[in-house]
Design a protein around this motif. Structure first.
Motif, PDB file in Angstrom:
ATOM      1  N   MET A  76       0.846  -1.167   0.000  1.00  0.00           N
ATOM      2  CA  MET A  76       0.000   0.000   0.000  1.00  0.00           C
ATOM      3  C   MET A  76       0.895   1.235   0.000  1.00  0.00           C
ATOM      4  SD  MET A  76      -2.852   1.374   2.749  1.00  0.00           S
ATOM      5  CE  MET A  76      -3.280  -0.251   3.201  1.00  0.00           C
ATOM      6  N   LYS A  77       0.590   2.150  -0.887  1.00  0.00           N
ATOM      7  CA  LYS A  77       1.317   3.410  -0.943  1.00  0.00           C
ATOM      8  C   LYS A  77       0.463   4.488  -0.302  1.00  0.00           C
ATOM      9  CE  LYS A  77       4.213   2.624  -4.898  1.00  0.00           C
ATOM     10  NZ  LYS A  77       4.822   3.254  -6.066  1.00  0.00           N
ATOM     11  N   ASN A  78       1.123   5.561   0.137  1.00  0.00           N
ATOM     12  CA  ASN A  78       0.366   6.665   0.697  1.00  0.00           C
ATOM     13  C   ASN A  78       0.993   7.996   0.310  1.00  0.00           C
ATOM     14  OD1 ASN A  78       2.015   7.904   2.993  1.00  0.00           O
ATOM     15  ND2 ASN A  78       2.125   5.717   3.488  1.00  0.00           N
ATOM     16  N   ARG A  79       0.199   9.031   0.448  1.00  0.00           N
ATOM     17  CA  ARG A  79       0.612  10.393   0.117  1.00  0.00           C
ATOM     18  C   ARG A  79       0.695  11.271   1.358  1.00  0.00           C
ATOM     19  NH1 ARG A  79      -3.002  13.266  -2.667  1.00  0.00           N
ATOM     20  NH2 ARG A  79      -1.360  14.587  -3.496  1.00  0.00           N
ATOM     21  N   ILE A  80       0.910  10.663   2.517  1.00  0.00           N
ATOM     22  CA  ILE A  80       0.907  11.418   3.769  1.00  0.00           C
ATOM     23  C   ILE A  80       1.953  12.527   3.746  1.00  0.00           C
ATOM     24  CG2 ILE A  80       1.265  11.312   6.266  1.00  0.00           C
ATOM     25  CD1 ILE A  80       0.104   8.437   6.134  1.00  0.00           C
ATOM     26  N   ARG A  81       3.170  12.210   3.350  1.00  0.00           N
ATOM     27  CA  ARG A  81       4.237  13.214   3.340  1.00  0.00           C
ATOM     28  C   ARG A  81       3.882  14.386   2.420  1.00  0.00           C
ATOM     29  NH1 ARG A  81       9.447  10.420   2.488  1.00  0.00           N
ATOM     30  NH2 ARG A  81       9.291  10.133   4.725  1.00  0.00           N
ATOM     31  N   VAL A  82       3.346  14.077   1.249  1.00  0.00           N
ATOM     32  CA  VAL A  82       2.966  15.118   0.290  1.00  0.00           C
ATOM     33  C   VAL A  82       1.850  15.991   0.856  1.00  0.00           C
ATOM     34  CG1 VAL A  82       1.919  15.512  -1.988  1.00  0.00           C
ATOM     35  CG2 VAL A  82       3.670  13.753  -1.705  1.00  0.00           C
ATOM     36  N   LEU A  83       0.835  15.358   1.409  1.00  0.00           N
ATOM     37  CA  LEU A  83      -0.287  16.102   1.969  1.00  0.00           C
ATOM     38  C   LEU A  83       0.143  16.959   3.155  1.00  0.00           C
ATOM     39  CD1 LEU A  83      -2.954  13.282   1.685  1.00  0.00           C
ATOM     40  CD2 LEU A  83      -2.944  15.440   0.417  1.00  0.00           C
ATOM     41  N   ARG A  84       1.045  16.434   3.964  1.00  0.00           N
ATOM     42  CA  ARG A  84       1.564  17.233   5.094  1.00  0.00           C
ATOM     43  C   ARG A  84       2.298  18.466   4.581  1.00  0.00           C
ATOM     44  NH1 ARG A  84       5.307  16.549   8.013  1.00  0.00           N
ATOM     45  NH2 ARG A  84       6.432  14.827   7.051  1.00  0.00           N
ATOM     46  N   ALA A  85       3.129  18.269   3.565  1.00  0.00           N
ATOM     47  CA  ALA A  85       3.901  19.384   3.011  1.00  0.00           C
ATOM     48  C   ALA A  85       2.976  20.448   2.411  1.00  0.00           C
ATOM     49  CB  ALA A  85       4.874  18.873   1.958  1.00  0.00           C
ATOM     50  N   GLU A  86       1.956  20.006   1.695  1.00  0.00           N
ATOM     51  CA  GLU A  86       1.010  20.944   1.089  1.00  0.00           C
ATOM     52  C   GLU A  86       0.298  21.789   2.141  1.00  0.00           C
ATOM     53  OE1 GLU A  86      -0.186  18.263  -2.829  1.00  0.00           O
ATOM     54  OE2 GLU A  86      -1.654  18.530  -1.224  1.00  0.00           O
ATOM     55  N   ARG A  87       0.048  21.196   3.286  1.00  0.00           N
ATOM     56  CA  ARG A  87      -0.691  21.876   4.346  1.00  0.00           C
ATOM     57  C   ARG A  87       0.213  22.423   5.449  1.00  0.00           C
ATOM     58  NH1 ARG A  87      -3.473  18.462   1.585  1.00  0.00           N
ATOM     59  NH2 ARG A  87      -5.729  18.548   1.394  1.00  0.00           N
ATOM     60  N   GLU A  88       1.519  22.229   5.266  1.00  0.00           N
ATOM     61  CA  GLU A  88       2.516  22.696   6.229  1.00  0.00           C
ATOM     62  C   GLU A  88       2.223  22.189   7.640  1.00  0.00           C
ATOM     63  OE1 GLU A  88       2.794  26.943   5.742  1.00  0.00           O
ATOM     64  OE2 GLU A  88       3.656  26.732   3.741  1.00  0.00           O
ATOM     65  N   ILE A  89       1.990  20.868   7.729  1.00  0.00           N
ATOM     66  CA  ILE A  89       1.725  20.190   8.999  1.00  0.00           C
ATOM     67  C   ILE A  89       2.928  19.314   9.323  1.00  0.00           C
ATOM     68  CG2 ILE A  89       0.260  18.491  10.172  1.00  0.00           C
ATOM     69  CD1 ILE A  89      -2.021  19.330   8.314  1.00  0.00           C
ATOM     70  N   THR A  90       3.422  19.388  10.533  1.00  0.00           N
ATOM     71  CA  THR A  90       4.539  18.535  10.939  1.00  0.00           C
ATOM     72  C   THR A  90       4.038  17.131  11.259  1.00  0.00           C
ATOM     73  OG1 THR A  90       4.337  19.016  13.302  1.00  0.00           O
ATOM     74  CG2 THR A  90       5.725  20.521  11.985  1.00  0.00           C
ATOM     75  N   GLN A  91       4.957  16.194  11.328  1.00  0.00           N
ATOM     76  CA  GLN A  91       4.595  14.830  11.731  1.00  0.00           C
ATOM     77  C   GLN A  91       3.976  14.848  13.117  1.00  0.00           C
ATOM     78  OE1 GLN A  91       8.278  12.651  11.361  1.00  0.00           O
ATOM     79  NE2 GLN A  91       7.733  11.926   9.317  1.00  0.00           N
ATOM     80  N   GLU A  92       4.540  15.634  14.000  1.00  0.00           N
ATOM     81  CA  GLU A  92       4.034  15.725  15.374  1.00  0.00           C
ATOM     82  C   GLU A  92       2.604  16.256  15.401  1.00  0.00           C
ATOM     83  OE1 GLU A  92       4.047  14.916  19.212  1.00  0.00           O
ATOM     84  OE2 GLU A  92       5.902  14.674  18.083  1.00  0.00           O
ATOM     85  N   GLU A  93       2.330  17.274  14.600  1.00  0.00           N
ATOM     86  CA  GLU A  93       0.973  17.844  14.553  1.00  0.00           C
ATOM     87  C   GLU A  93      -0.030  16.837  14.009  1.00  0.00           C
ATOM     88  OE1 GLU A  93       2.041  22.574  13.906  1.00  0.00           O
ATOM     89  OE2 GLU A  93       2.025  21.222  12.168  1.00  0.00           O
ATOM     90  N   TYR A 111      -3.935   1.086  -2.793  1.00  0.00           N
ATOM     91  CA  TYR A 111      -3.611  -0.332  -2.667  1.00  0.00           C
ATOM     92  C   TYR A 111      -3.007  -0.824  -3.969  1.00  0.00           C
ATOM     93  CZ  TYR A 111      -4.167  -5.370  -2.330  1.00  0.00           C
ATOM     94  OH  TYR A 111      -3.933  -6.712  -2.331  1.00  0.00           O
ATOM     95  N   GLU A 112      -1.884  -1.498  -3.865  1.00  0.00           N
ATOM     96  CA  GLU A 112      -1.255  -2.095  -5.034  1.00  0.00           C
ATOM     97  C   GLU A 112      -1.083  -3.581  -4.785  1.00  0.00           C
ATOM     98  OE1 GLU A 112       2.365   0.038  -5.650  1.00  0.00           O
ATOM     99  OE2 GLU A 112       1.342   1.571  -6.797  1.00  0.00           O
ATOM    100  N   ARG A 113      -1.671  -4.354  -5.642  1.00  0.00           N
ATOM    101  CA  ARG A 113      -1.547  -5.804  -5.495  1.00  0.00           C
ATOM    102  C   ARG A 113      -0.147  -6.248  -5.850  1.00  0.00           C
ATOM    103  NH1 ARG A 113      -7.157  -8.003  -8.132  1.00  0.00           N
ATOM    104  NH2 ARG A 113      -8.462  -7.030  -6.584  1.00  0.00           N
ATOM    105  N   ASP A 114       0.376  -7.178  -5.051  1.00  0.00           N
ATOM    106  CA  ASP A 114       1.671  -7.771  -5.368  1.00  0.00           C
ATOM    107  C   ASP A 114       1.505  -8.642  -6.598  1.00  0.00           C
ATOM    108  OD1 ASP A 114       2.421  -8.356  -1.874  1.00  0.00           O
ATOM    109  OD2 ASP A 114       2.847  -6.617  -3.115  1.00  0.00           O
ATOM    110  N   ASP A 165      -4.322 -14.755 -10.478  1.00  0.00           N
ATOM    111  CA  ASP A 165      -4.000 -16.154 -10.730  1.00  0.00           C
ATOM    112  C   ASP A 165      -5.043 -17.100 -10.152  1.00  0.00           C
ATOM    113  OD1 ASP A 165      -1.687 -15.308 -11.961  1.00  0.00           O
ATOM    114  OD2 ASP A 165      -0.444 -15.592 -10.179  1.00  0.00           O
ATOM    115  N   ASP A 166      -5.898 -16.584  -9.264  1.00  0.00           N
ATOM    116  CA  ASP A 166      -6.909 -17.429  -8.640  1.00  0.00           C
ATOM    117  C   ASP A 166      -8.024 -17.714  -9.626  1.00  0.00           C
ATOM    118  OD1 ASP A 166      -5.448 -17.237  -6.291  1.00  0.00           O
ATOM    119  OD2 ASP A 166      -6.607 -15.533  -5.557  1.00  0.00           O
ATOM    120  N   PRO A 167      -8.629 -18.899  -9.518  1.00  0.00           N
ATOM    121  CA  PRO A 167      -9.744 -19.223 -10.424  1.00  0.00           C
ATOM    122  C   PRO A 167     -10.957 -18.364 -10.159  1.00  0.00           C
ATOM    123  CG  PRO A 167      -9.278 -21.094  -8.960  1.00  0.00           C
ATOM    124  CD  PRO A 167      -8.315 -19.985  -8.656  1.00  0.00           C
TER     125      PRO A 167
END
Length: 75
Positions: A1-18, A62-65, A73-75
């Motif tokens: 699973m990929k996420n855009r948390i870092r990008v969204l935080r940067a756009e909104r100028e929110i720290t990880q702590e916030e 979500y990205e399937r492996d 591959d499942d029937p």
């Protein structure tokens, strides 16, 4: 699973702590999420999306492996 948390935080100028405080987790959890080392519960994923004011699909993808379950591959 990929996420855009870092990008969204940067756009909104929110720290990880916030962000962590907004969604009720530790900063270390946010760090692990951003690095892809931790996958959130559905409840946490929705809280994060709500904190950014977007739908969950705008934060997480979500990205399937290739060889994993549901790869076609499942029937």
């Amino acid at each position: 699973m990929k996420n855009r948390i870092r990008v969204l935080r940067a756009e909104r100028e929110i720290t990880q702590e916030e962000l962590a405080e907004l969604v009720g987790v530790t900063r270390n959890t946010i760090t692990s999420l951003e690095k892809g080392k931790y996958y959130p519960s559905l409840k946490l994923a929705f809280r994060i999306a709500d904190a950014f004011g977007v739908g969950i699909e705008n934060v997480f993808t979500y990205e399937r492996d290739k060889d994993g379950p549901g790869s076609g591959d499942d029937p």
